[in-house]
Motif scaffolding. Structure first.
Motif, PDB file in Angstrom:
ATOM      1  N   ASP A   8       0.887  -1.178   0.102  1.00 25.73           N
ATOM      2  CA  ASP A   8      -0.089  -0.118   0.143  1.00 25.73           C
ATOM      3  C   ASP A   8       1.017   1.279   0.099  1.00 25.73           C
ATOM      4  O   ASP A   8       1.566   1.666   0.888  1.00 25.73           O
ATOM      5  CB  ASP A   8      -0.957   0.006   1.440  1.00 25.73           C
ATOM      6  N   ARG A   9       0.940   1.859  -0.978  1.00 25.42           N
ATOM      7  CA  ARG A   9       1.885   3.033  -1.238  1.00 25.42           C
ATOM      8  C   ARG A   9       1.480   4.042  -0.277  1.00 25.42           C
ATOM      9  O   ARG A   9       2.479   4.932   0.014  1.00 25.42           O
ATOM     10  CB  ARG A   9       2.286   3.548  -2.572  1.00 25.42           C
ATOM     11  N   THR A  10       0.346   4.376  -0.246  1.00 29.76           N
ATOM     12  CA  THR A  10      -0.054   5.408   0.653  1.00 29.76           C
ATOM     13  C   THR A  10       0.492   5.170   2.076  1.00 29.76           C
ATOM     14  O   THR A  10       0.875   6.067   2.716  1.00 29.76           O
ATOM     15  CB  THR A  10      -1.669   5.461   0.423  1.00 29.76           C
ATOM     16  N   ALA A  11      -0.046   4.146   2.649  1.00 32.43           N
ATOM     17  CA  ALA A  11       0.250   3.666   3.881  1.00 32.43           C
ATOM     18  C   ALA A  11       1.946   3.483   4.341  1.00 32.43           C
ATOM     19  O   ALA A  11       2.166   3.385   5.212  1.00 32.43           O
ATOM     20  CB  ALA A  11      -0.698   2.818   4.527  1.00 32.43           C
ATOM     21  N   LYS A  12       2.379   3.149   3.059  1.00 28.19           N
ATOM     22  CA  LYS A  12       3.996   2.834   3.027  1.00 28.19           C
ATOM     23  C   LYS A  12       4.265   1.485   4.169  1.00 28.19           C
ATOM     24  O   LYS A  12       4.976   1.571   4.785  1.00 28.19           O
ATOM     25  CB  LYS A  12       4.672   4.066   3.661  1.00 28.19           C
ATOM     26  N   ASP A  13       3.213   0.564   3.788  1.00 26.03           N
ATOM     27  CA  ASP A  13       3.337  -0.515   4.434  1.00 26.03           C
ATOM     28  C   ASP A  13       2.737  -1.619   3.620  1.00 26.03           C
ATOM     29  O   ASP A  13       1.977  -1.439   2.514  1.00 26.03           O
ATOM     30  CB  ASP A  13       2.515  -0.441   5.810  1.00 26.03           C
ATOM     31  N   TYR A  14       2.792  -3.028   4.114  1.00 24.31           N
ATOM     32  CA  TYR A  14       2.090  -3.975   3.349  1.00 24.31           C
ATOM     33  C   TYR A  14       0.760  -4.396   4.122  1.00 24.31           C
ATOM     34  O   TYR A  14       0.518  -4.298   5.082  1.00 24.31           O
ATOM     35  CB  TYR A  14       2.922  -5.362   3.365  1.00 24.31           C
ATOM     36  N   ARG A  15      -0.273  -4.606   3.058  1.00 23.40           N
ATOM     37  CA  ARG A  15      -1.443  -5.244   3.606  1.00 23.40           C
ATOM     38  C   ARG A  15      -1.455  -6.514   3.430  1.00 23.40           C
ATOM     39  O   ARG A  15      -1.297  -7.200   2.548  1.00 23.40           O
ATOM     40  CB  ARG A  15      -2.660  -4.575   2.679  1.00 23.40           C
ATOM     41  N   ARG A  16      -1.456  -7.445   4.642  1.00 23.85           N
ATOM     42  CA  ARG A  16      -1.534  -8.670   4.798  1.00 23.85           C
ATOM     43  C   ARG A  16      -2.790  -9.401   4.806  1.00 23.85           C
ATOM     44  O   ARG A  16      -3.902  -8.841   5.183  1.00 23.85           O
ATOM     45  CB  ARG A  16      -0.804  -8.934   6.179  1.00 23.85           C
ATOM     46  N   ILE A  17      -2.728 -10.541   4.050  1.00 24.70           N
ATOM     47  CA  ILE A  17      -4.009 -11.314   3.808  1.00 24.70           C
ATOM     48  C   ILE A  17      -3.866 -12.674   4.298  1.00 24.70           C
ATOM     49  O   ILE A  17      -3.001 -13.329   3.775  1.00 24.70           O
ATOM     50  CB  ILE A  17      -4.563 -11.247   2.394  1.00 24.70           C
ATOM     51  N   GLY A  18      -4.452 -13.136   5.451  1.00 24.83           N
ATOM     52  CA  GLY A  18      -4.137 -14.394   5.825  1.00 24.83           C
ATOM     53  C   GLY A  18      -5.120 -15.471   5.243  1.00 24.83           C
ATOM     54  O   GLY A  18      -6.320 -15.312   5.284  1.00 24.83           O
TER      55      GLY A  18
END
Length: 120
Positions: free
Chosen positions: A57-67
């Motif tokens: 997620d470029r806006t949050a500068k983090d990864y969106r994790r999906i379990g």
């Protein structure tokens, strides 16, 4: 994890088979460090009984994790082993397929010309 070297030169080729319930990413990274691999390519197919995948997620500068806590086929697992301060580290991109297709949207995220909007 089981492994075998199937080609020695000009570049080494290894086949890795993680055991059930092993963390594939940790095993690949550990193997690269044990073997002292430099920058390397990774190509794989197979299946996971459970997985955590995500997208940047470029806006949050983090990864969106999906379990995912069910069997999923890995149609493609690609990328590389990069060498950093901590030694070789696997950086992988996966194309998983779940029978229920609930993660179809996550697999279809891309960035169009830097606009930051998901592709639909």
């Amino acid at each position: 994890m089981k492994w075998q070297q199937v080609e020695a030169s000009p570049g080494s080729v290894y086949v890795l088979v993680p055991a059930p319930r092993e963390d594939a990413l940790a095993e690949i990274t550990g193997f690269a460090r044990e073997q002292g691999l430099g920058a390397s390519q990774v190509t794989a197919v197979g299946a996971f009984s459970r997985a955590v995948v995500g997208w940047s997620d470029r806006t949050a500068k983090d990864y969106r994790r999906i379990g995912v806590d069910e069997q999923c086929e890995i149609l493609s697992l690609l990328r590389d082993i990069a060498v950093g301060e901590d030694g070789p580290t696997a950086h992988l991109h996966a194309a998983p397929y779940w029978a229920c297709r609930t993660a179809r949207r996550a697999a279809a995220i891309c960035w169009r010309a830097g606009c930051g909007r998901p592709w639909r």
